[in-house]
Structures are given as C-alpha cells and as structure tokens.
Design an enzyme around this catalytic site. Structure first.
Site: not given
Length: 428
Positions: A255, A258, A322, A356, A415
C-alpha cells in the site's frame, strides 16, 4: 515506521490522523476548474490537459484503432491474467443480484421493490504514477452486470497523448462504451457538466488523489452522485507473534508504494513483533522500484503496540481502515466484531493484493475513515432501488380512513381529499 507503545485513548485521534491536505487547501483550485469547464467545455479540458499532463491533444476521444492497437501490444500471459480476474469479479458481483421484494402489507395493498440500473455512469481511472487497469475491471464489470446503458471511462493521457495499453484492453473487454483522454479535476468536471466530447453522467465512480476526491464531492452539488469520497490508499494490519513478519511487511509496502500520501498502520500486541516487521520493511524497501514514494508513505506510518485484542479492536474501529488485514492467534475475534473497515483480509495467506486484483471482491473502497458510514463499490452501487405499490378498491377502503386522519393531523387537506374522493365514489 514510528513505534508507539500503549497510547492513551485521548491521543488516539491525533495518532491516527491521516497525512492529507485539508479541503480548504485545494477547494479553490477545484472550483476554478469546474467553472471553466462548465463555461468552455472541451476547450477548457484540453487547456488543463496541456497544463497538468504536459500534452496537447487534437481530440479527447480514444479511437477504435487505438483500442485495437493496445490489445495487440499486450502479452498473452497478461491478457490471461486479466481475464481470470474479470471472471472472478463477475462471479462475485453476479452473486450479489437480488430478486424482486414483494409484500402485501394488508388485503388489497401490494408493495414491491425492484432494482433498476443507473443509466449513465462515469468511471475515473487514475493514470499518473501507476495506470490502474485493475480499477477498470472493478468498475466496468459490475456496471455491465447492472446493465448500465452508457459507461464512460476517463483516464489521463501520457506525454505521448496515449492511455496505457492495459487500460484500453480492459475497457474494451468489459464493455466500456466510450473512453476519454482526460484526468484530474477536469475529468470529473467534464462528466459533471458534459462537453462536446464527454457525455454528462448520473454517477461518477473511481479513486484518485485528493484533488479528484474534492472534485467528486463538488460534483454532488450539481446533482451528480458519486460512489464515495475515496482518497489516498491506506491499510491497517492487525498481527501478533503468530503472524509472519515478512508477509506483514510486504503487505504494508504494497500500500505504501501507491503514493507518498498513502498511509499504513500496524497494530500488534507485541513490541518484539513490531520491531521485526520494521526491520523487514526496510529490508524489502531497498528492492522496490518505487522506493522513494514508498519511503515517504512509510515515514507517515505507525506501529502501535497495545495490551490486548479488545483494545486493538476499539482502536481499529476508531480508525476505520480502507483495507484491514488480520493475522493473529484468534482471527475470528476480529472478523466477528469489526465494525468499521472497507474490506477485510484474513490469515497469513490472504494478501491485500488479492483483493486489489483477482479474488473477486471490489477494490474501490472508502478511505479517510469513511468506512464508518460508506460501503465499498458493489453491484448495488450501479443500481437504484425503486418501490412500487398497487391498491385495489378493497385496499383503499381498508387503509383510506387512516390516511385521512393522518393527513388532517398534519394540516394537509389536499392529501386527505385525494383519499376522500375515492372513498366517496366507492360508496355511491
């Protein structure tokens, strides 16, 4: 990685803070681009593409020839890998289909719910430092299963004015209807307002940097829905001495590479294990092509040692990761009790990389703590639930008096009249 031993609960929010810019830092830029694109369409899009991507484009639309050429420039081995991933993603998302929900709530009152596709969707696929063709699969596959009519893909061009071959191959494989060479804020603005080349859509999907995240949030002010406020990638690993330190280090680095603004966190009940992982991180880091970027992310990351699993669980829920990997002597405790996480990976042999790419789950997930309230992308993300009702004469007689009383109590005479007129006719 910064080692933090048994932090006080009052310090958790400070320790778990993401290394992100505030919205105020970038909102002015996003607003200016939106205004320009709304006013000037393709002309503004091309201007920002030249400014940010350093390429002048004659046309924004990817041609069928470019898509065909891209397919010819990919190895058969990679095509097979992409097709395997597509198959697994299709299987998992097809399994998410639900049947019509029908209920007669009382005699003569029938209610039901059906799913209908969002007709026009926009997919944002980051290019930049890594062309994320896997995200094409994650978004276009469920869009097709949901039967969306228009699937528009936007991705930034490189300095030669091209989109990565892998992105174009995945796009045509998964039924994308139009591919546009545009990225960043201007892509989101184009999908929001529509231009000469970019169709206006009803919902925008896809990850991106903090500028793209703010742009997506701004799009909602103009009546366009978004999947979620997804920003820089993040991972939290919960592991103890029963885990493999080299595996954990590799997951953290997967990660971290990234981007410099990514964040990874290790939570453990063993300081010795935390030190072993730290050593492994720096050993593996030396061999990464994206070492500089991963190093920046690691410098923003933390190893947190706590006394027990219960404290660990509460800290993880406070963070709302995440991606959440759990590799402990009692994984079931975390699996059964975790409340806030985008996607969970269990055990020594379940790397986050599997999600992923190819296991079948979706990798478009809520970041920055939004997993406390948002789901990751799934089949329902591309659909709307519509409710229907049908009331017979028997039904309106049974339910009508209650509607009249409730409407009168709220002071809404029209109504009440809508029911009273029908009841009078049925009595005559």
């Amino acid at each position: 990685m910064q080692l933090i031993n048994n932090p006080s609960r009052k310090d958790w929010s400070r320790i778990l803070k993401r290394p992100t810019k505030t919205v105020d830092d970038i909102e002015v830029t996003v607003l200016n681009v939106f205004k320009d694109v709304k006013l000037n369409g393709d002309k503004a899009i091309k201007s920002y593409t030249e400014k940010f991507d350093k390429v002048a484009l004659d046309t924004l639309l990817v041609s069928s020839t470019e898509i065909s050429d891209a397919s010819n420039n990919i190895s058969d081995e990679l095509k097979n890998a992409i097709q395997l991933a597509k198959s697994n993603i299709e299987k998992f998302h097809t399994a998410q289909k639900t049947k019509r929900v029908f209920q007669e709530t009382m005699e003569g009152v029938e209610c039901w719910q059906e799913k209908r596709p969002i007709q026009k969707v926009g997919l944002y696929i980051p290019g930049g430092t890594a062309p994320l063709f896997s995200t094409v699969l994650m978004l276009a596959v469920p869009a097709n299963i949901a039967e969306c009519k228009e699937i528009v893909l936007c991705s930034p061009p490189n300095k030669e004015g091209k989109i990565a071959n892998e992105i174009l191959y995945a796009a045509q494989l998964c039924g994308v209807t139009k591919v546009i060479k545009v990225g960043g804020i201007q892509a989101v603005a184009g999908l929001t307002f529509g231009t000469e080349s970019i169709p206006q859509v009803y919902k925008i999907f896809g990850p991106g940097n903090q500028y793209v995240t703010v742009a997506k949030q701004l799009a909602t002010k103009y009546g366009v829905a978004i999947d979620m406020p997804a920003g820089p990638s993040e991972l939290l690993v919960m592991a103890d001495e029963s885990a493999n330190a080299s595996y954990v280090a590799s997951d953290l680095l997967s990660q971290a590479e990234h981007g410099s603004d990514s964040q990874v966190v290790l939570v453990t009940t063993s300081q010795k294990f935390a030190e072993e992982v730290d050593s492994e991180v720096y050993k593996q880091l030396d061999n990464l092509p994206r070492k500089a970027m991963a190093t920046d992310a690691i410098n923003n990351s933390k190893s947190i040692v706590v006394d027990n699993f219960q404290t660990a669980l509460e800290l993880i829920d406070a963070y709302g990761p995440e991606h959440f990997i759990v590799s402990t002597s009692n994984d079931d405790f975390f699996v059964e009790n975790i409340g806030n996480a985008g996607s969970v990976f269990i055990g020594n042999y379940t790397p986050e990389s599997a999600g992923d790419y190819a296991s079948g789950t979706n990798h478009t997930l809520p970041t920055n703590g939004f997993s406390k309230a948002y789901s990751g992308v799934n089949l329902d993300s591309f659909q709307k639930s519509m409710t229907f009702q049908k009331i017979s004469d028997v039904g309106i007689r049974a339910i009508g008096p209650s509607i009249e009383l409730m409407a009168e109590a709220e002071g809404l005479q029209a109504h009440k009249n809508a029911v009273t007129l029908r009841l009078k006719d049925l009595k005559s």
